[in-house]
Design a protein around this motif. Structure first.
Motif, PDB file in Angstrom:
ATOM      1  N   VAL A  12      43.628  52.558  80.829  1.00  0.00           N
ATOM      2  CA  VAL A  12      42.404  52.288  80.838  1.00  0.00           C
ATOM      3  C   VAL A  12      42.644  50.265  81.179  1.00  0.00           C
ATOM      4  O   VAL A  12      43.016  49.282  80.780  1.00  0.00           O
ATOM      5  CB  VAL A  12      42.122  51.762  78.994  1.00  0.00           C
ATOM      6  CG1 VAL A  12      40.564  50.525  79.156  1.00  0.00           C
ATOM      7  CG2 VAL A  12      42.395  53.030  78.143  1.00  0.00           C
ATOM      8  N   ALA A  13      41.271  50.230  81.867  1.00  0.00           N
ATOM      9  CA  ALA A  13      40.899  49.002  82.933  1.00  0.00           C
ATOM     10  C   ALA A  13      39.580  48.527  82.315  1.00  0.00           C
ATOM     11  O   ALA A  13      39.696  47.201  82.875  1.00  0.00           O
ATOM     12  CB  ALA A  13      40.951  49.340  84.343  1.00  0.00           C
ATOM     13  N   ASP A  14      38.253  49.319  81.680  1.00  0.00           N
ATOM     14  CA  ASP A  14      37.594  48.679  82.039  1.00  0.00           C
ATOM     15  C   ASP A  14      37.330  48.056  80.151  1.00  0.00           C
ATOM     16  O   ASP A  14      35.995  47.088  80.080  1.00  0.00           O
ATOM     17  CB  ASP A  14      35.935  49.910  81.793  1.00  0.00           C
ATOM     18  CG  ASP A  14      36.375  50.623  80.557  1.00  0.00           C
ATOM     19  OD1 ASP A  14      37.759  51.381  79.721  1.00  0.00           O
ATOM     20  OD2 ASP A  14      35.922  51.692  80.338  1.00  0.00           O
ATOM     21  N   VAL A  15      38.237  47.712  79.716  1.00  0.00           N
ATOM     22  CA  VAL A  15      37.742  46.716  78.640  1.00  0.00           C
ATOM     23  C   VAL A  15      39.445  46.486  78.107  1.00  0.00           C
ATOM     24  O   VAL A  15      40.650  46.783  78.517  1.00  0.00           O
ATOM     25  CB  VAL A  15      37.534  47.512  77.139  1.00  0.00           C
ATOM     26  CG1 VAL A  15      35.933  47.615  77.212  1.00  0.00           C
ATOM     27  CG2 VAL A  15      38.875  48.652  76.627  1.00  0.00           C
ATOM     28  N   LYS A  16      39.593  45.354  77.034  1.00  0.00           N
ATOM     29  CA  LYS A  16      40.647  44.739  76.617  1.00  0.00           C
ATOM     30  C   LYS A  16      40.505  43.848  75.790  1.00  0.00           C
ATOM     31  O   LYS A  16      39.752  44.479  74.715  1.00  0.00           O
ATOM     32  CB  LYS A  16      40.393  42.933  77.089  1.00  0.00           C
ATOM     33  CG  LYS A  16      39.697  42.693  77.532  1.00  0.00           C
ATOM     34  CD  LYS A  16      40.405  40.917  78.709  1.00  0.00           C
ATOM     35  CE  LYS A  16      39.244  40.145  78.036  1.00  0.00           C
ATOM     36  NZ  LYS A  16      37.583  39.888  78.360  1.00  0.00           N
ATOM     37  N   VAL A  17      41.710  43.993  74.876  1.00  0.00           N
ATOM     38  CA  VAL A  17      41.951  43.227  73.942  1.00  0.00           C
ATOM     39  C   VAL A  17      41.205  42.318  73.437  1.00  0.00           C
ATOM     40  O   VAL A  17      40.642  41.879  73.768  1.00  0.00           O
ATOM     41  CB  VAL A  17      43.234  43.410  73.196  1.00  0.00           C
ATOM     42  CG1 VAL A  17      42.878  42.784  71.982  1.00  0.00           C
ATOM     43  CG2 VAL A  17      44.382  44.374  73.406  1.00  0.00           C
ATOM     44  N   GLY A  18      40.814  42.878  72.005  1.00  0.00           N
ATOM     45  CA  GLY A  18      39.537  41.113  71.956  1.00  0.00           C
ATOM     46  C   GLY A  18      38.317  42.021  71.961  1.00  0.00           C
ATOM     47  O   GLY A  18      37.042  41.505  71.795  1.00  0.00           O
ATOM     48  N   ASP A  19      37.478  42.900  72.679  1.00  0.00           N
ATOM     49  CA  ASP A  19      36.599  43.148  73.544  1.00  0.00           C
ATOM     50  C   ASP A  19      35.899  43.788  71.707  1.00  0.00           C
ATOM     51  O   ASP A  19      36.483  44.578  71.376  1.00  0.00           O
ATOM     52  CB  ASP A  19      36.518  44.269  74.514  1.00  0.00           C
ATOM     53  CG  ASP A  19      36.401  43.006  75.536  1.00  0.00           C
ATOM     54  OD1 ASP A  19      36.688  42.063  76.042  1.00  0.00           O
ATOM     55  OD2 ASP A  19      37.045  43.964  77.531  1.00  0.00           O
ATOM     56  N   GLU A  20      34.343  43.381  72.222  1.00  0.00           N
ATOM     57  CA  GLU A  20      33.487  43.616  71.092  1.00  0.00           C
ATOM     58  C   GLU A  20      32.578  45.027  72.302  1.00  0.00           C
ATOM     59  O   GLU A  20      32.836  45.276  73.108  1.00  0.00           O
ATOM     60  CB  GLU A  20      32.481  42.911  70.954  1.00  0.00           C
ATOM     61  CG  GLU A  20      33.113  42.377  69.582  1.00  0.00           C
ATOM     62  CD  GLU A  20      32.190  41.461  69.549  1.00  0.00           C
ATOM     63  OE1 GLU A  20      30.911  41.513  69.924  1.00  0.00           O
ATOM     64  OE2 GLU A  20      32.557  40.463  68.318  1.00  0.00           O
ATOM     65  N   VAL A  21      32.939  46.565  70.775  1.00  0.00           N
ATOM     66  CA  VAL A  21      32.605  48.048  72.078  1.00  0.00           C
ATOM     67  C   VAL A  21      31.931  49.011  70.668  1.00  0.00           C
ATOM     68  O   VAL A  21      31.790  48.347  69.495  1.00  0.00           O
ATOM     69  CB  VAL A  21      33.381  48.486  72.104  1.00  0.00           C
ATOM     70  CG1 VAL A  21      34.490  48.301  73.966  1.00  0.00           C
ATOM     71  CG2 VAL A  21      34.459  48.888  71.111  1.00  0.00           C
ATOM     72  N   PHE A  22      31.039  50.130  71.534  1.00  0.00           N
ATOM     73  CA  PHE A  22      30.167  50.663  70.745  1.00  0.00           C
ATOM     74  C   PHE A  22      30.385  52.300  71.406  1.00  0.00           C
ATOM     75  O   PHE A  22      30.737  51.939  72.078  1.00  0.00           O
ATOM     76  CB  PHE A  22      28.777  50.533  70.111  1.00  0.00           C
ATOM     77  CG  PHE A  22      28.196  50.446  71.012  1.00  0.00           C
ATOM     78  CD1 PHE A  22      26.584  51.646  70.819  1.00  0.00           C
ATOM     79  CD2 PHE A  22      27.664  49.754  71.747  1.00  0.00           C
ATOM     80  CE1 PHE A  22      25.899  52.078  71.748  1.00  0.00           C
ATOM     81  CE2 PHE A  22      26.778  49.516  72.600  1.00  0.00           C
ATOM     82  CZ  PHE A  22      26.092  50.900  72.774  1.00  0.00           C
ATOM     83  N   GLY A  23      30.340  52.786  70.270  1.00  0.00           N
ATOM     84  CA  GLY A  23      30.342  54.274  70.795  1.00  0.00           C
ATOM     85  C   GLY A  23      31.029  55.638  69.533  1.00  0.00           C
ATOM     86  O   GLY A  23      29.959  55.023  68.452  1.00  0.00           O
ATOM     87  N   GLN A  24      32.006  56.141  70.682  1.00  0.00           N
ATOM     88  CA  GLN A  24      32.217  58.030  69.180  1.00  0.00           C
ATOM     89  C   GLN A  24      33.205  57.659  68.855  1.00  0.00           C
ATOM     90  O   GLN A  24      34.224  57.656  70.308  1.00  0.00           O
ATOM     91  CB  GLN A  24      31.344  58.345  70.525  1.00  0.00           C
ATOM     92  CG  GLN A  24      31.823  60.053  69.256  1.00  0.00           C
ATOM     93  CD  GLN A  24      31.176  61.164  70.476  1.00  0.00           C
ATOM     94  OE1 GLN A  24      30.260  61.387  70.723  1.00  0.00           O
ATOM     95  NE2 GLN A  24      32.321  62.396  70.309  1.00  0.00           N
ATOM     96  N   PRO A  25      33.810  57.744  67.790  1.00  0.00           N
ATOM     97  CA  PRO A  25      34.808  57.762  67.358  1.00  0.00           C
ATOM     98  C   PRO A  25      35.374  59.103  68.079  1.00  0.00           C
ATOM     99  O   PRO A  25      34.560  60.269  68.352  1.00  0.00           O
ATOM    100  CB  PRO A  25      35.708  57.836  66.515  1.00  0.00           C
ATOM    101  CG  PRO A  25      33.713  58.324  66.064  1.00  0.00           C
ATOM    102  CD  PRO A  25      32.804  57.656  66.534  1.00  0.00           C
ATOM    103  N   ASP A  26      36.492  59.315  68.912  1.00  0.00           N
ATOM    104  CA  ASP A  26      37.433  60.636  69.196  1.00  0.00           C
ATOM    105  C   ASP A  26      38.001  62.333  68.116  1.00  0.00           C
ATOM    106  O   ASP A  26      37.275  61.459  66.625  1.00  0.00           O
ATOM    107  CB  ASP A  26      38.785  60.666  69.863  1.00  0.00           C
ATOM    108  CG  ASP A  26      38.782  59.703  71.465  1.00  0.00           C
ATOM    109  OD1 ASP A  26      37.946  59.743  71.531  1.00  0.00           O
ATOM    110  OD2 ASP A  26      40.075  59.570  71.595  1.00  0.00           O
ATOM    111  N   GLY A  27      37.321  62.859  68.439  1.00  0.00           N
ATOM    112  CA  GLY A  27      36.975  64.063  68.100  1.00  0.00           C
ATOM    113  C   GLY A  27      35.675  64.043  67.595  1.00  0.00           C
ATOM    114  O   GLY A  27      34.868  65.461  66.722  1.00  0.00           O
ATOM    115  N   GLY A  28      34.049  63.239  67.825  1.00  0.00           N
ATOM    116  CA  GLY A  28      32.994  63.800  67.750  1.00  0.00           C
ATOM    117  C   GLY A  28      32.211  62.262  66.472  1.00  0.00           C
ATOM    118  O   GLY A  28      33.010  62.497  65.624  1.00  0.00           O
ATOM    119  N   PRO A  29      31.249  62.898  66.749  1.00  0.00           N
ATOM    120  CA  PRO A  29      30.193  61.711  66.005  1.00  0.00           C
ATOM    121  C   PRO A  29      30.425  62.104  63.909  1.00  0.00           C
ATOM    122  O   PRO A  29      30.061  61.021  63.729  1.00  0.00           O
ATOM    123  CB  PRO A  29      28.700  62.120  66.163  1.00  0.00           C
ATOM    124  CG  PRO A  29      28.934  63.761  67.029  1.00  0.00           C
ATOM    125  CD  PRO A  29      30.134  63.192  67.413  1.00  0.00           C
TER     126      PRO A  29
END
Length: 241
Positions: A12-29
């Motif tokens: 993983v290179a597009d985020v780093k520890v401490g970044d704030e993100v949103f999206g979908q958890p693995d396993g589905g919404p």
């Protein structure tokens, strides 16, 4: 889900520890995998700094569904779209996306939601008997697209308004096949991943409103589900660690 990155995988290179993100958890919404202090995800995007955690955590499921409906309908600026169920979370997001794209939107809703939908830039008409005629009165040039987000036996009216099934999108009626409109499943193959940056841009710019009804602590999850099942909420229900 939404949260702060605690660890990243080796590739993983597009985020780093401490970044704030949103999206979908693995396993589905719908798995509940985000109802926890920690969750795994490979579908994520940076959270706009001015967007609350509650809104960010609520965006993906309803937002991706609305973006997918726009894609399935082939929506284009200048067309007229009917959103059946504009007062719900998916319907409200869809109304705002369509208005932002330059469509004329007519949304059906109960009386309590009509003014809010007008504030989003839609023409709003009340649910119930005669809703098709009320839509027609407000669409002198006809209806190009109809999207059912309510699942309340509205598909026949949607087909009638558009003159066929080709541009009717069924997001809610599991019996839609009998009207010739299949249910638009949100399978992994059907997901529109570019919804994430689009939702981030619109919410960050203050152009997308997603009402939050109530926030619960994780230990109140049973009450949150009871309120949801009892249809007490008017807006999104959020669990917070």
């Amino acid at each position: 889900m939404a949260g702060i990155v605690d660890a990243v995988g080796r590739d993983v290179a597009d985020v780093k520890v401490g970044d704030e993100v949103f999206g979908q958890p693995d396993g589905g919404p719908y798995t509940g995998n985000a109802a926890a202090e920690f969750a795994l995800s490979h579908i994520y995007h940076p959270k706009p700094a001015n967007v609350s955690w509650e809104v960010a955590g609520s965006l993906w499921t309803v937002g991706e569904t609305a973006v997918r409906a726009m894609h399935l309908a082939g929506a284009k600026a200048g067309e007229t779209m009917v959103v059946a169920g504009g007062g719900g979370s998916v319907g409200a997001v869809l109304v705002q996306l369509a208005v932002a794209k330059g469509l004329r939107v007519i949304a059906t809703a109960n009386a309590a939601d009509l003014e809010r939908l007008r504030g989003y830039g839609a023409t709003s008409v009340e649910y119930g008997d005669g809703w098709v005629e009320r839509v027609r009165e407000n669409a002198p040039n006809g209806v190009d697209i109809a999207v059912d987000t309510a699942g309340a036996a509205l598909l026949p009216g949607c087909v009638e308004l558009t003159g066929g099934t080709e541009r009717v999108v069924n997001l809610a009626d599991l019996d839609g096949e009998k009207y010739g409109v299949s249910f638009a499943m949100g399978t992994p193959e059907a997901r529109v991943l570019e919804a994430l940056p689009q939702l981030a841009e619109l919410t960050g710019a203050g152009k997308l409103d997603l009402p939050i009804w109530r926030t619960y602590a994780l230990e109140e999850a049973a009450q949150a589900h009871a309120d949801l099942g009892g249809r007490r909420n008017r807006g999104k229900i959020v669990l917070m660690p």
